[in-house]
Enzyme design. Structure first.
Site, mmCIF file in Angstrom:
data_model
loop_
_atom_site.group_PDB
_atom_site.id
_atom_site.type_symbol
_atom_site.label_atom_id
_atom_site.label_comp_id
_atom_site.label_asym_id
_atom_site.label_seq_id
_atom_site.Cartn_x
_atom_site.Cartn_y
_atom_site.Cartn_z
ATOM 1 N N PRO A 76 0.794 -1.227 0.000
ATOM 2 C CA PRO A 76 0.000 0.000 0.000
ATOM 3 C C PRO A 76 0.829 1.281 0.000
ATOM 4 O O PRO A 76 1.838 1.366 0.691
ATOM 5 C CB PRO A 76 -0.824 -0.106 1.287
ATOM 6 C CG PRO A 76 -0.096 -1.080 2.145
ATOM 7 C CD PRO A 76 0.548 -2.045 1.189
ATOM 8 N N ASN A 77 0.357 2.206 -0.775
ATOM 9 C CA ASN A 77 0.889 3.574 -0.878
ATOM 10 C C ASN A 77 2.217 3.665 -1.628
ATOM 11 O O ASN A 77 2.697 4.764 -1.891
ATOM 12 C CB ASN A 77 1.015 4.228 0.510
ATOM 13 C CG ASN A 77 -0.304 4.257 1.247
ATOM 14 O OD1 ASN A 77 -1.295 4.723 0.688
ATOM 15 N ND2 ASN A 77 -0.357 3.727 2.461
ATOM 16 N N ARG A 99 5.115 10.942 -2.488
ATOM 17 C CA ARG A 99 4.700 10.663 -1.122
ATOM 18 C C ARG A 99 5.853 10.964 -0.168
ATOM 19 O O ARG A 99 6.901 10.314 -0.240
ATOM 20 C CB ARG A 99 4.339 9.178 -1.032
ATOM 21 C CG ARG A 99 4.107 8.664 0.339
ATOM 22 C CD ARG A 99 4.123 7.140 0.373
ATOM 23 N NE ARG A 99 3.811 6.701 1.715
ATOM 24 C CZ ARG A 99 4.042 5.496 2.193
ATOM 25 N NH1 ARG A 99 4.589 4.576 1.409
ATOM 26 N NH2 ARG A 99 3.737 5.197 3.421
ATOM 27 N N TYR A 137 10.887 9.083 1.812
ATOM 28 C CA TYR A 137 10.996 7.983 0.848
ATOM 29 C C TYR A 137 11.771 8.339 -0.426
ATOM 30 O O TYR A 137 11.966 7.488 -1.286
ATOM 31 C CB TYR A 137 9.598 7.477 0.484
ATOM 32 C CG TYR A 137 8.853 6.915 1.683
ATOM 33 C CD1 TYR A 137 9.316 5.768 2.330
ATOM 34 C CD2 TYR A 137 7.712 7.541 2.195
ATOM 35 C CE1 TYR A 137 8.657 5.257 3.447
ATOM 36 C CE2 TYR A 137 7.041 7.037 3.302
ATOM 37 C CZ TYR A 137 7.525 5.898 3.919
ATOM 38 O OH TYR A 137 6.877 5.388 5.023
ATOM 39 N N ASN A 165 8.118 -5.410 -0.421
ATOM 40 C CA ASN A 165 7.946 -4.251 0.449
ATOM 41 C C ASN A 165 6.457 -4.197 0.747
ATOM 42 O O ASN A 165 5.662 -3.770 -0.092
ATOM 43 C CB ASN A 165 8.421 -2.964 -0.227
ATOM 44 C CG ASN A 165 8.325 -1.767 0.720
ATOM 45 O OD1 ASN A 165 7.682 -1.844 1.769
ATOM 46 N ND2 ASN A 165 8.962 -0.664 0.345
ATOM 47 N N ALA A 201 2.882 -0.596 5.101
ATOM 48 C CA ALA A 201 2.392 -0.635 6.485
ATOM 49 C C ALA A 201 1.846 -2.010 6.888
ATOM 50 O O ALA A 201 1.766 -2.308 8.091
ATOM 51 C CB ALA A 201 1.321 0.430 6.683
ATOM 52 N N HIS A 232 3.696 -4.202 9.437
ATOM 53 C CA HIS A 232 3.584 -4.041 10.890
ATOM 54 C C HIS A 232 2.275 -4.589 11.449
ATOM 55 O O HIS A 232 2.052 -4.534 12.651
ATOM 56 C CB HIS A 232 3.720 -2.552 11.244
ATOM 57 C CG HIS A 232 4.795 -1.856 10.465
ATOM 58 N ND1 HIS A 232 6.119 -2.229 10.550
ATOM 59 C CD2 HIS A 232 4.746 -0.842 9.550
ATOM 60 C CE1 HIS A 232 6.839 -1.451 9.732
ATOM 61 N NE2 HIS A 232 6.026 -0.617 9.106
ATOM 62 N N GLU A 235 12.742 -9.148 2.516
ATOM 63 C CA GLU A 235 11.921 -7.998 2.932
ATOM 64 C C GLU A 235 12.700 -6.708 2.678
ATOM 65 O O GLU A 235 13.869 -6.605 3.063
ATOM 66 C CB GLU A 235 11.610 -8.147 4.424
ATOM 67 C CG GLU A 235 10.850 -6.976 5.007
ATOM 68 C CD GLU A 235 10.632 -7.118 6.518
ATOM 69 O OE1 GLU A 235 11.052 -8.140 7.112
ATOM 70 O OE2 GLU A 235 10.045 -6.186 7.088
ATOM 71 N N HIS A 244 12.539 -2.307 2.771
ATOM 72 C CA HIS A 244 11.923 -1.014 3.090
ATOM 73 C C HIS A 244 12.861 0.080 2.634
ATOM 74 O O HIS A 244 14.079 -0.032 2.832
ATOM 75 C CB HIS A 244 11.656 -0.870 4.593
ATOM 76 C CG HIS A 244 10.777 -1.956 5.113
ATOM 77 N ND1 HIS A 244 9.423 -1.966 4.901
ATOM 78 C CD2 HIS A 244 11.073 -3.090 5.775
ATOM 79 C CE1 HIS A 244 8.919 -3.077 5.428
ATOM 80 N NE2 HIS A 244 9.901 -3.773 5.956
ATOM 81 N N LEU A 245 12.283 1.114 2.046
ATOM 82 C CA LEU A 245 13.110 2.255 1.628
ATOM 83 C C LEU A 245 13.702 2.958 2.840
ATOM 84 O O LEU A 245 14.884 3.301 2.862
ATOM 85 C CB LEU A 245 12.250 3.234 0.822
ATOM 86 C CG LEU A 245 11.720 2.648 -0.493
ATOM 87 C CD1 LEU A 245 10.269 3.003 -0.689
ATOM 88 C CD2 LEU A 245 12.555 3.094 -1.659
ATOM 89 N N ARG A 300 12.560 4.803 13.103
ATOM 90 C CA ARG A 300 11.325 5.596 13.032
ATOM 91 C C ARG A 300 10.423 5.282 14.235
ATOM 92 O O ARG A 300 10.911 4.827 15.260
ATOM 93 C CB ARG A 300 10.636 5.330 11.678
ATOM 94 C CG ARG A 300 11.537 5.720 10.489
ATOM 95 C CD ARG A 300 10.851 5.499 9.162
ATOM 96 N NE ARG A 300 9.650 6.323 9.022
ATOM 97 C CZ ARG A 300 8.729 6.143 8.084
ATOM 98 N NH1 ARG A 300 8.869 5.145 7.208
ATOM 99 N NH2 ARG A 300 7.673 6.931 8.019
HETATM 100 C C1 DQA Z 1 7.954 1.315 4.176
HETATM 101 C C2 DQA Z 1 7.978 1.532 5.694
HETATM 102 C C3 DQA Z 1 6.605 1.310 6.292
HETATM 103 O O1 DQA Z 1 6.640 1.559 7.704
HETATM 104 C C4 DQA Z 1 5.609 2.275 5.679
HETATM 105 O O2 DQA Z 1 4.318 2.024 6.193
HETATM 106 C C5 DQA Z 1 5.618 2.214 4.202
HETATM 107 C C6 DQA Z 1 6.900 2.161 3.507
HETATM 108 C C7 DQA Z 1 9.308 1.661 3.528
HETATM 109 O O3 DQA Z 1 9.519 1.257 2.401
HETATM 110 O O4 DQA Z 1 10.121 2.358 4.140
HETATM 111 O O5 DQA Z 1 4.589 2.313 3.555
HETATM 112 O O6 DQA Z 1 7.687 -0.055 3.924
#
Ligand code: DQA
Length: 143
Positions: free
Chosen positions: A10-11, A18, A23, A72, A75, A78, A96, A98-99, A105
């Site tokens: 998502p997102n 964003r 990011y 990736n 959210a 979590h 796994e 994450h950017l 964080r």
């Molecule tokens: C993320 C980190 C997550 O906590 C966040 O909700 C994202 C992006 C990252 O790529 O840093 O949507 O996965």
């Protein structure tokens, strides 16, 4: 099988616009182009969804088709026991990504339901993390 699935949650379709301070300015299309240019010899499939069930369907469909997954989960990382179970069910090697450095964080981002079923986690290196994940998966699959 010489193909891997790069799956974004998502997102992540909004990458580039964003929260660029978190990011970066690289778009998801840029990430895909970088991965394709990185050329590890794998055929690459890219998928993105904002929906947990659709992401789970992609994980299920990867079995027998792809040799491994780079994920990736945004959210859902979590929160999603369902995604963790899907990964464990298909038994494919998964990296796994994450950017951002999720451990630097908010505390709610420190917990990953993906980590226990992943080969490993790469976070904090921006879009380069996907390339590091490709290298890690390639090395894993060639041993
Ligand atoms: C993320 C980190 C997550 O906590 C966040 O909700 C994202 C992006 C990252 O790529 O840093 O949507 O996965």
């Amino acid at each position: 099988m010489t193909s891997i699935l790069i799956l974004n949650g998502p997102n992540l379709n909004l990458l580039g616009t964003r929260q660029p301070e978190v990011y970066g300015s690289t778009t998801l299309a840029d990430v895909e182009a970088m991965c394709r240019a990185h050329g590890t010899g794998f055929e690459l499939s890219f998928e993105q969804s904002n929906h947990e069930g659709v992401l789970i369907d992609h994980i299920h469909a990867a079995k027998g088709v792809h040799a491994g997954i780079i994920l990736n989960a945004g959210a859902y990382t979590h929160t999603s026991i369902a995604m963790m179970d899907a990964i464990a069910s298909v038994g494919l090697p998964l990296v796994e990504v994450h950017l951002s450095n999720i451990h630097a964080r908010e505390t709610f981002r420190h917990k990953s339901f993906i980590a226990p079923v992943a080969l490993g986690q790469i976070c904090g290196f921006g879009a380069q993390g996907y390339l590091l994940a490709m290298d890690a998966l390639k090395r894993h699959l060639s041993h």
